[in-house]
Design a protein around this motif. Structure first.
Motif, PDB file in Angstrom:
ATOM      1  N   THR A   7      15.326   1.980 -75.240  1.00  0.00           N
ATOM      2  CA  THR A   7      16.149   0.907 -75.780  1.00  0.00           C
ATOM      3  C   THR A   7      17.349   0.657 -74.871  1.00  0.00           C
ATOM      4  OG1 THR A   7      17.475   2.421 -77.143  1.00  0.00           O
ATOM      5  CG2 THR A   7      15.475   1.496 -78.141  1.00  0.00           C
ATOM      6  N   ASP A 223      18.910  -4.698 -80.715  1.00  0.00           N
ATOM      7  CA  ASP A 223      19.446  -3.521 -81.414  1.00  0.00           C
ATOM      8  C   ASP A 223      19.821  -3.726 -82.871  1.00  0.00           C
ATOM      9  OD1 ASP A 223      22.625  -4.060 -81.423  1.00  0.00           O
ATOM     10  OD2 ASP A 223      21.824  -4.727 -79.530  1.00  0.00           O
ATOM     11  N   ALA A 228      15.268  -2.370 -82.380  1.00  0.00           N
ATOM     12  CA  ALA A 228      14.839  -1.885 -81.063  1.00  0.00           C
ATOM     13  C   ALA A 228      14.094  -0.562 -81.169  1.00  0.00           C
ATOM     14  CB  ALA A 228      16.051  -1.747 -80.141  1.00  0.00           C
TER      15      ALA A 228
END
Length: 249
Positions: A7, A223, A228
């Motif tokens: 991520t 996010d 994510a």
């Protein structure tokens, strides 16, 4: 095609409820993250380039085999707009060198208002040490030219494939012997999640483009709400089902 899936960052407050156990303090989130993913893209380096001691700390807190990708600071990409790159590139690489063998690619995300200039890109890429993997994410359509593609190929730099709202926003050029994909925002619910079909499609594109020996880095940048995390795990599974070695720590 060894796939490195992670991520764009790990320090998001709303991940406390969705990813990090309640007994893991925030100061130990990186250590926990590194038990679940083999790599991370340090997105906040764009806003403020960390000190060398910070990079050294990240190295000390992560296991052997972990890879840290660094997004270049906006001073190079947005203030200097790639011009006169020698000093900002040298400063970036001097600090990031403290990661040692944890250092992965460097990402250059260009401003959406920056029009193509192949000569400026050529000079910027030449300022990086030859061993550095550099991915370039242009965001103006003028960059999609044969001249730009040839500059990327000349320096062994990867065109960063990018997706927004489930659609590619860059050409899917293969410009070197490794790949880089950023997934910014999906259209599934809850937003900004990616749907199963979108992730499977990207997994197919990667496996059809790169060979079994070529590294591919995949980072989820959606996010909010922990999207994510879920999507990174999902695309890793999709790649594994296609016979791709998905790197673990």
């Amino acid at each position: 095609m060894p796939a490195w899936v992670g991520t764009s960052g790990w320090q998001y407050r709303d991940w406390r409820e969705r990813f990090y156990p309640t007994d893991v303090p925030q100061r130990s989130w990186l250590e926990y993250y590194a038990t679940r993913f083999p790599t991370v893209e340090v997105n906040n380096a764009f806003y403020r380039l960390p000190e060398k001691s910070t990079f050294a700390d990240w190295r000390a807190r992560t296991p052997d085999g972990f890879v840290v990708t660094v997004k270049a600071s906006r001073y190079l990409t947005h203030v200097k707009r790639l011009a006169e790159p020698e000093e900002p590139v040298a400063r970036l690489m001097d600090r990031a060198a403290a990661l040692g063998d944890r250092l992965g690619p460097v990402l250059l995300q260009l401003p959406p208002t920056l029009r193509a200039d192949a000569s400026v890109l050529d000079a910027c890429l030449a300022a990086f040490p030859p061993s550095t993997r550099v991915a370039v994410e242009p965001r103006h359509e003028s960059w999609w030219s044969t001249e730009v593609r040839e500059v990327l190929e000349k320096h062994g730099a990867a065109l960063c494939w990018a997706d927004r709202l489930g659609r590619p926003v860059t050409p899917r050029w293969r410009t070197t012997d490794w790949g880089y994909l950023r997934l910014h925002e999906g259209r599934a619910n809850p937003r900004p999640r990616y749907g199963r079909q979108a992730l499977q499609t990207w997994a197919d594109r990667l496996t059809h483009t790169y060979t079994a020996r070529e590294d591919v880095y995949v980072y989820l940048n959606n996010d909010p709400g922990g999207a994510a995390i879920v999507d990174a795990e999902a695309i890793a599974r999709a790649l594994a089902r296609r016979g791709t070695p998905v790197v673990g720590v």
